[in-house]
Design a protein around this motif. Structure first.
Motif, short mmCIF file in Angstrom:
data_model
loop_
_atom_site.label_atom_id
_atom_site.label_comp_id
_atom_site.label_asym_id
_atom_site.label_seq_id
_atom_site.Cartn_x
_atom_site.Cartn_y
_atom_site.Cartn_z
N MET A 1 -10.88 2.74 8.94
CA MET A 1 -12.29 2.25 9.73
C MET A 1 -11.71 1.16 10.69
O MET A 1 -11.39 0.08 10.29
CB MET A 1 -13.46 1.96 8.74
N ASP A 2 -12.22 1.46 12.04
CA ASP A 2 -11.93 0.39 12.90
C ASP A 2 -13.00 -0.87 12.78
O ASP A 2 -14.17 -0.66 12.08
CB ASP A 2 -11.92 1.02 14.35
N GLN A 3 -12.75 -1.99 13.23
CA GLN A 3 -13.51 -3.02 13.10
C GLN A 3 -15.01 -2.95 13.80
O GLN A 3 -15.78 -3.58 13.14
CB GLN A 3 -12.65 -4.35 13.95
N GLN A 4 -15.29 -2.21 14.79
CA GLN A 4 -16.45 -1.92 15.30
C GLN A 4 -17.16 -1.19 14.42
O GLN A 4 -18.46 -1.49 14.12
CB GLN A 4 -16.38 -1.34 16.67
N LYS A 6 -16.83 -0.84 11.10
CA LYS A 6 -17.02 -1.78 9.98
C LYS A 6 -18.30 -2.65 10.25
O LYS A 6 -19.07 -2.89 9.48
CB LYS A 6 -15.79 -2.59 9.66
N ALA A 7 -18.20 -3.29 11.26
CA ALA A 7 -19.45 -4.05 11.76
C ALA A 7 -20.64 -3.57 11.62
O ALA A 7 -21.57 -3.94 11.36
CB ALA A 7 -19.00 -4.67 13.08
N ALA A 8 -20.69 -2.13 12.28
CA ALA A 8 -21.81 -1.28 12.38
C ALA A 8 -22.37 -1.02 10.86
O ALA A 8 -23.43 -1.05 10.52
CB ALA A 8 -21.66 0.00 13.29
N ASP A 140 -19.43 -2.70 -0.53
CA ASP A 140 -18.82 -1.72 0.18
C ASP A 140 -17.34 -1.94 0.33
O ASP A 140 -16.95 -2.71 1.09
CB ASP A 140 -19.51 -1.29 1.52
N GLY A 141 -16.60 -1.16 -0.55
CA GLY A 141 -15.05 -1.56 -0.40
C GLY A 141 -14.34 -1.01 0.77
O GLY A 141 -13.40 -1.56 0.96
N SER A 142 -14.88 -0.30 1.55
CA SER A 142 -14.24 0.18 2.81
C SER A 142 -14.35 -1.09 3.88
O SER A 142 -13.81 -0.96 5.10
CB SER A 142 -14.67 1.25 3.13
N LEU A 143 -15.25 -2.07 3.64
CA LEU A 143 -15.32 -3.41 4.48
C LEU A 143 -14.62 -4.31 3.85
O LEU A 143 -14.74 -5.50 4.81
CB LEU A 143 -16.75 -3.53 4.44
N GLU A 144 -13.80 -4.27 3.08
CA GLU A 144 -13.17 -5.64 2.48
C GLU A 144 -12.41 -6.42 3.29
O GLU A 144 -12.32 -7.76 3.13
CB GLU A 144 -12.24 -5.32 1.17
#
Length: 148
Positions: A1-4, A6-8, A140-144
């Protein structure tokens, strides 16, 4: 997942106000939030139940950044791996039950709803209260790998 993305996603969790996960092994939907976040979950159920557009059977809404949480109009109450469902009146009663069960919870406390809503439910609803500053995106583990 790209940073943008993740931020969204982080922003969507914060807007929702609580974190949720479906644990198939435990057969439960976990709803985690501050007192305000758990109240937002109850409000989500109440708003769904109050909207006449949701009255027809099989009508449904998806919630959250991944849209896994589904509330659905159905002829009987229940909770399964697919949805939290019931008639409009039953979903309204579930909202009241969520409010009642979470009102007395202290941070770190949990409430489990199963038979109070439906004896036929395959899954339970587990409500976990966190501190007032709780950030639902933090679970949310995908945002760690993203800070803040």
């Amino acid at each position: 997942m790209d940073q943008q993305t993740k931020a969204a996603t982080r922003s969507e969790w914060r807007e929702l106000g609580f974190f949720y996960a479906c644990d198939d092994a435990a057969k439960e939907w976990q709803i985690v939030g501050s007192q305000n976040g758990l109240s937002r979950f109850a409000s989500l159920l109440r708003a769904y139940a109050a909207d006449p557009r949701n009255a027809p059977e099989s009508e449904h809404e998806h919630y959250g950044p991944y849209m896994y949480l589904e509330v659905m109009t159905w002829h009987e109450p229940g909770i399964d791996d697919h949805s939290i469902h019931g008639t409009m009146a039953q979903l309204g009663q579930l909202a009241a039950l969520v409010e009642e069960r979470t009102a007395a919870l202290e941070p770190g406390g949990k409430a489990r709803i199963l038979e109070e809503y439906s004896r036929a439910s395959a899954y339970a609803l587990v409500l976990e209260r966190r501190e007032d500053e709780f950030d639902p995106a933090s679970l949310d583990g995908s945002l760690e790998d993203e800070a803040g």
